[in-house]
Design an enzyme around this catalytic site. Structure first.
Site, PDB file in Angstrom:
ATOM      1  N   CYS A   2       5.946  -2.485   1.086  1.00 35.43           N
ATOM      2  CA  CYS A   2       7.185  -3.999  -0.257  1.00 35.43           C
ATOM      3  C   CYS A   2       7.526  -4.395   0.136  1.00 35.43           C
ATOM      4  O   CYS A   2       7.577  -4.613   2.169  1.00 35.43           O
ATOM      5  CB  CYS A   2       8.018  -2.612  -0.746  1.00 35.43           C
ATOM      6  SG  CYS A   2       8.703  -2.117  -0.333  1.00 35.43           S
ATOM      7  N   ARG A  27       3.681  -8.369   0.028  1.00 39.72           N
ATOM      8  CA  ARG A  27       4.442  -6.901   0.704  1.00 39.72           C
ATOM      9  C   ARG A  27       3.973  -5.949  -0.390  1.00 39.72           C
ATOM     10  O   ARG A  27       3.915  -4.620  -0.221  1.00 39.72           O
ATOM     11  CB  ARG A  27       5.489  -6.821   1.728  1.00 39.72           C
ATOM     12  CG  ARG A  27       4.761  -7.936   2.012  1.00 39.72           C
ATOM     13  CD  ARG A  27       6.839  -7.057   3.188  1.00 39.72           C
ATOM     14  NE  ARG A  27       6.670  -5.595   3.462  1.00 39.72           N
ATOM     15  CZ  ARG A  27       6.193  -6.187   4.651  1.00 39.72           C
ATOM     16  NH1 ARG A  27       6.128  -6.375   5.461  1.00 39.72           N
ATOM     17  NH2 ARG A  27       6.329  -4.113   4.858  1.00 39.72           N
ATOM     18  N   TRP A  76       5.015  -1.467  -3.640  1.00 33.30           N
ATOM     19  CA  TRP A  76       3.822  -1.395  -3.976  1.00 33.30           C
ATOM     20  C   TRP A  76       3.138  -0.198  -3.888  1.00 33.30           C
ATOM     21  O   TRP A  76       3.766   0.423  -2.981  1.00 33.30           O
ATOM     22  CB  TRP A  76       3.202  -2.301  -2.855  1.00 33.30           C
ATOM     23  CG  TRP A  76       0.966  -2.416  -2.889  1.00 33.30           C
ATOM     24  CD1 TRP A  76       0.613  -2.915  -3.273  1.00 33.30           C
ATOM     25  CD2 TRP A  76       0.354  -1.028  -2.092  1.00 33.30           C
ATOM     26  NE1 TRP A  76      -1.085  -2.799  -3.148  1.00 33.30           N
ATOM     27  CE2 TRP A  76      -0.761  -1.503  -2.246  1.00 33.30           C
ATOM     28  CE3 TRP A  76       0.224  -0.199  -1.369  1.00 33.30           C
ATOM     29  CZ2 TRP A  76      -2.415  -0.515  -1.804  1.00 33.30           C
ATOM     30  CZ3 TRP A  76      -0.840   0.964  -0.988  1.00 33.30           C
ATOM     31  CH2 TRP A  76      -1.505   0.212  -0.419  1.00 33.30           C
ATOM     32  N   ASN A 102      10.927   0.943   1.741  1.00 37.76           N
ATOM     33  CA  ASN A 102       8.949   1.314   1.643  1.00 37.76           C
ATOM     34  C   ASN A 102       8.636   1.919   2.577  1.00 37.76           C
ATOM     35  O   ASN A 102       9.314   1.804   3.775  1.00 37.76           O
ATOM     36  CB  ASN A 102       9.723  -0.177   2.806  1.00 37.76           C
ATOM     37  CG  ASN A 102       8.049  -1.157   3.320  1.00 37.76           C
ATOM     38  OD1 ASN A 102       8.169  -1.260   4.741  1.00 37.76           O
ATOM     39  ND2 ASN A 102       7.464  -0.493   3.102  1.00 37.76           N
ATOM     40  N   GLY A 103       7.585   2.196   2.202  1.00 38.32           N
ATOM     41  CA  GLY A 103       6.968   3.298   3.324  1.00 38.32           C
ATOM     42  C   GLY A 103       6.446   4.659   2.424  1.00 38.32           C
ATOM     43  O   GLY A 103       6.859   4.617   1.671  1.00 38.32           O
ATOM     44  N   GLU A 484     -17.126 -10.808   7.586  1.00 34.61           N
ATOM     45  CA  GLU A 484     -15.720 -11.976   6.833  1.00 34.61           C
ATOM     46  C   GLU A 484     -16.225 -12.086   5.183  1.00 34.61           C
ATOM     47  O   GLU A 484     -15.440 -12.455   4.900  1.00 34.61           O
ATOM     48  CB  GLU A 484     -15.431 -12.507   8.508  1.00 34.61           C
ATOM     49  CG  GLU A 484     -13.970 -13.684   7.748  1.00 34.61           C
ATOM     50  CD  GLU A 484     -12.903 -12.009   7.572  1.00 34.61           C
ATOM     51  OE1 GLU A 484     -12.923 -10.726   6.955  1.00 34.61           O
ATOM     52  OE2 GLU A 484     -11.601 -12.943   6.916  1.00 34.61           O
ATOM     53  N   LYS A 488     -13.913 -11.555   2.452  1.00 38.51           N
ATOM     54  CA  LYS A 488     -13.030 -13.033   1.662  1.00 38.51           C
ATOM     55  C   LYS A 488     -13.356 -13.193   0.127  1.00 38.51           C
ATOM     56  O   LYS A 488     -12.655 -12.930  -0.749  1.00 38.51           O
ATOM     57  CB  LYS A 488     -13.483 -14.113   2.513  1.00 38.51           C
ATOM     58  CG  LYS A 488     -12.589 -14.724   2.520  1.00 38.51           C
ATOM     59  CD  LYS A 488     -11.570 -14.844   3.894  1.00 38.51           C
ATOM     60  CE  LYS A 488     -11.094 -13.478   3.953  1.00 38.51           C
ATOM     61  NZ  LYS A 488     -10.079 -13.123   5.025  1.00 38.51           N
ATOM     62  N   GLU A 491     -12.432 -10.103  -1.930  1.00 32.20           N
ATOM     63  CA  GLU A 491     -11.069  -9.388  -2.532  1.00 32.20           C
ATOM     64  C   GLU A 491     -10.633 -10.386  -3.055  1.00 32.20           C
ATOM     65  O   GLU A 491      -9.635  -9.952  -3.670  1.00 32.20           O
ATOM     66  CB  GLU A 491     -10.883  -9.182  -0.943  1.00 32.20           C
ATOM     67  CG  GLU A 491     -10.099 -10.468   0.181  1.00 32.20           C
ATOM     68  CD  GLU A 491      -9.767 -10.250   1.505  1.00 32.20           C
ATOM     69  OE1 GLU A 491      -9.008  -9.618   1.524  1.00 32.20           O
ATOM     70  OE2 GLU A 491     -10.147 -11.110   1.689  1.00 32.20           O
ATOM     71  N   HIS A 507     -34.965  -2.469   5.589  1.00 32.87           N
ATOM     72  CA  HIS A 507     -35.296  -0.257   5.083  1.00 32.87           C
ATOM     73  C   HIS A 507     -33.861   0.214   3.992  1.00 32.87           C
ATOM     74  O   HIS A 507     -33.641   0.939   3.913  1.00 32.87           O
ATOM     75  CB  HIS A 507     -34.441   0.050   6.999  1.00 32.87           C
ATOM     76  CG  HIS A 507     -35.380  -0.802   7.880  1.00 32.87           C
ATOM     77  ND1 HIS A 507     -36.429  -0.320   7.791  1.00 32.87           N
ATOM     78  CD2 HIS A 507     -34.786  -1.701   8.998  1.00 32.87           C
ATOM     79  CE1 HIS A 507     -36.395  -0.486   9.646  1.00 32.87           C
ATOM     80  NE2 HIS A 507     -35.366  -1.638  10.001  1.00 32.87           N
ATOM     81  N   LYS A 606      -0.763  -7.445   1.318  1.00 30.59           N
ATOM     82  CA  LYS A 606      -0.363  -8.095   2.542  1.00 30.59           C
ATOM     83  C   LYS A 606      -0.818  -7.631   3.909  1.00 30.59           C
ATOM     84  O   LYS A 606      -1.614  -7.193   4.782  1.00 30.59           O
ATOM     85  CB  LYS A 606       0.380  -9.521   2.480  1.00 30.59           C
ATOM     86  CG  LYS A 606       0.052 -10.161   4.410  1.00 30.59           C
ATOM     87  CD  LYS A 606      -1.099 -10.776   4.169  1.00 30.59           C
ATOM     88  CE  LYS A 606      -1.486 -11.285   5.548  1.00 30.59           C
ATOM     89  NZ  LYS A 606      -2.710 -12.898   4.886  1.00 30.59           N
TER      90      LYS A 606
HETATM   91  N1  GLU Z   1       6.914   5.200  -1.308  1.00 33.89           N
HETATM   92  C1  GLU Z   1       7.341   4.439  -2.237  1.00 33.89           C
HETATM   93  C2  GLU Z   1       7.285   4.191  -3.393  1.00 33.89           C
HETATM   94  O1  GLU Z   1       6.373   4.386  -4.722  1.00 33.89           O
HETATM   95  C3  GLU Z   1       7.659   2.898  -1.083  1.00 33.89           C
HETATM   96  C4  GLU Z   1       6.756   2.308  -1.165  1.00 33.89           C
HETATM   97  C5  GLU Z   1       6.520   1.021  -1.071  1.00 33.89           C
HETATM   98  O2  GLU Z   1       6.487   0.693   0.170  1.00 33.89           O
HETATM   99  O3  GLU Z   1       6.627  -0.123  -1.484  1.00 33.89           O
HETATM  100  O4  GLU Z   1       7.815   3.619  -4.474  1.00 33.89           O
END
Ligand code: GLU
Length: 611
Positions: A2, A27, A76, A102-103, A484, A488, A491, A507, A606
């Site tokens: 994020c 992000r 995200w 984030n994470g 690739e 492209k 996605e 095959h 991204k």
């Molecule tokens: N794990 C957190 C969530 O789900 C943060 C996700 C993120 O990095 O956007 O809200």
């Protein structure tokens, strides 16, 4: 994965947060929110589901929230659906602590149980709310934000970049990170925190990179960094030489088209950083000729388009330098137990340098005592910091989710590696070496030529926008280009597409061909052209509609192909750099014709800093 932004300074925070988040939306963009501390010292949180523009409208472009210290987030989702309640920022029960993260907090279940036993309750499904309440727990215990952040850092497992505001410390932001990026900028207007450079480039070019397990206290015009022993760390800022405009759209409707058109520049800049006085020089990456000559086997681990660069690299390095190369998707590589031999080199390729699976592949190789090389675009990113050797691509900031210029710059690095290995291993002589370098240096001009000739592609894209299935076929390097091209297309246009090694069709895959199925044939490897043409002919006789991409002068395809795009001739090893451009443009124009959001395709982000 994020975007995080924080600001404390003389100006109103909310507009700065929104503007910074707009540079980080690549992000993540399923929901967004900000918290700003008002002049009574209380924070106010505003969050919305959906893209940042929804939040911006709700906040009247930031005017609706007053205060000079705040944090913001574009999400995200990993834990909990995208929704207003799950959107960040999250706060403790008495609304005195507020955080963005984030994470992924991997031990969130265990922490939730512990906090529940202490009387905490939870309103969202996120691991971030648990993280926030863990900070609250430690703050109430130690009465010190630094102690709370240290205890948090020592207690949680997983990846995080976290920014926290404590009501008792107005005008301050505390941050900590592990395996998710976080930078700090200090300028006259105030101090900034962000996940990535473009968010703060307008205010400062001097950026402090926060390292793993570090904590920082951000005040107006000041940042103090600590390690988990609570010792102050002296940090030097890194000067960012990106052009501020490079991170903006520069008149284009979408970043993707801008970035496609920036490829000759990205390639030129990357070539200039690798070729000195007519010779490839990788010494800046710590790869002297002597060191390079010690490598007897190469393994490449990467994800998505970077993996496709690895596929090209395999063909080129094996053929030119006669060194065996294996390529793996990083998410598989990290969970296998590769049997390493003597003198191996593991190469990890990643635009962001934060790709979680690639980072773990790198760590696995390092733990096994194998030499590592990172090819990354973002300075100071986790992969760049942890690899033994780093070659930076000079693509500049890439914003569109679908990579184009970073992919092209990665290709150049892989060619340079192949050509240099070939020379020092005695597989080519000085004349051939000089010839190959000349061909590399000629690529940007050929790319410009292709880019100036895209009207036909626009027309063809409008004709195929309603296709349900598209197949890309090719042999050798052309197969790697197909991978690739297919990625492209799918996605960003959501058309189902797949890439097949042309010889594999019979095959099984050929059963998918029916009247009107679009098959895109790549034929730039002239030594395999006749075979590939036969494969195109096989699908055409079964009703397929054919488009082909080939080299100027190869007019043998005209009778098979409804639409042929010609790219300038170059060395067979380097054709990917040219042939991929019409495929990028085709995907772009199909996406525009379908009225979809080119830069932010659904379900994607991204920088994939989660597994
Ligand atoms: N794990 C957190 C969530 O789900 C943060 C996700 C993120 O990095 O956007 O809200």
């Amino acid at each position: 994965m994020c975007g995080i932004v924080g600001y404390t300074g003389k100006k109103q925070a909310a507009p700065i947060l929104l503007e910074g988040l707009s540079k980080l939306e690549y992000r993540g963009y399923d929901s967004a929110g900000v918290a700003v501390r008002n002049n009574k010292g209380k924070h106010e949180i505003v969050k919305t589901n959906g893209k940042l523009s929804v939040l911006s409208d709700k906040l009247k472009k930031g005017k609706a929230l007053k205060g000079t210290c705040g944090i913001g987030h574009t999400r995200w989702a990993t834990h909990g659906m995208p929704s207003e309640v799950n959107a960040h920022p999250h706060s403790n029960d008495d609304q005195t602590i507020v955080a963005v993260h984030n994470g992924i907090i991997e031990n969130y279940v265990e922490l939730k149980e512990k906090l529940t036993s202490k009387g905490y309750t939870f309103y969202s499904e996120t691991d971030t709310e648990i993280a926030t309440k863990l900070v609250d727990y430690y703050y109430k215990k130690w009465k010190s934000p630094l102690e709370a952040m240290v205890s948090f850092t020592l207690r949680v497992r997983g990846s995080y970049a976290i920014a926290v505001m404590f009501e008792d410390y107005p005008e301050e932001i505390y941050i900590a990170r592990k395996d998710s990026p976080l930078i700090v900028g200090v300028a006259d207007e105030g101090s900034f925190v962000a996940s990535d450079v473009p968010a703060i480039l307008k205010y400062t070019r001097n950026v402090y990179y926060v390292d793993n397990m570090e904590i920082a206290r951000i005040e107006k015009g000041k940042a103090t960094f600590y390690n988990v022993d609570r010792k102050v760390i002296e940090k030097q800022p890194v000067k960012i030489d990106w052009d501020a405009d490079a991170a903006e759209k520069g008149g284009y409707k979408y970043y993707m088209l801008k970035e496609i058109r920036e490829q000759p520049r990205a390639v030129t800049d990357t070539l200039n950083s690798l070729i000195k006085d007519g010779k490839i020089d990788l010494s800046e990456a710590g790869l002297s000729d002597e060191k390079l000559s010690s490598f007897k086997r190469i393994r490449i681990a990467a994800c998505g388009s970077a993996y496709h660069v690895g596929m090209v690299a395999k063909y080129v390095i094996e053929d030119l330098a006669r060194i065996p190369v294996d390529v793996d998707v990083a998410s598989e590589f990290r969970y296998r137990s590769p049997v390493y031999g003597e003198n191996e080199l593991v190469v990890v390729i990643s635009q962001s340098g934060e790709t979680a699976d690639s980072l773990e592949a790198l760590r696995g190789a390092k733990a096994a005592g194998v030499a590592t090389l990172a090819i990354v675009n973002v300075l100071g990113s986790a992969i760049a910091r942890e690899a033994d050797n780093v070659i930076y691509t000079k693509a500049g900031p890439e914003i569109s989710v679908a990579t184009t210029k970073a992919y092209s710059a990665q290709l150049i690095v892989s060619y340079a590696l192949a050509v240099q290995l070939a020379l020092i291993n005695g597989k080519i002589d000085e004349d051939r070496y000089a010839q190959l370098i000349d061909e590399m240096l000629a690529l940007p001009a050929s790319m410009e030529k292709i880019l100036s000739d895209d009207e036909w592609l626009k027309w063809f894209a409008s004709k195929i926008a309603n296709k349900k299935d598209v197949y890309f076929i090719g042999r050798g390097i052309d197969y790697a280009i197909c991978l690739e091209g297919s990625l492209k297309l799918k996605e960003i246009s959501y058309i189902h597409s797949d890439a097949y090694a042309a010889g594999e069709l019979k095959h099984g895959h050929i059963s998918l061909i029916e009247e009107g199925t679009l098959v895109i044939g790549l034929i730039t490897q002239m030594r395999l052209a006749e075979k590939a043409v036969s494969n195109l002919s096989e699908v055409k006789t079964r009703g397929a509609q054919i488009m082909s991409v080939t080299l100027e002068g190869n007019y043998s395809l005209q009778e098979h192909s409804e639409f042929t795009f010609y790219v300038p001739k170059t060395e067979a090893y380097f054709t990917t750099s040219l042939a991929v451009i019409p495929l990028q443009l085709l995907s772009y124009y199909v996406c525009v014709a379908k009225g979809l959001d080119v830069d932010m395709p659904r379900n994607l982000a991204k920088c994939v800093s989660v597994e």
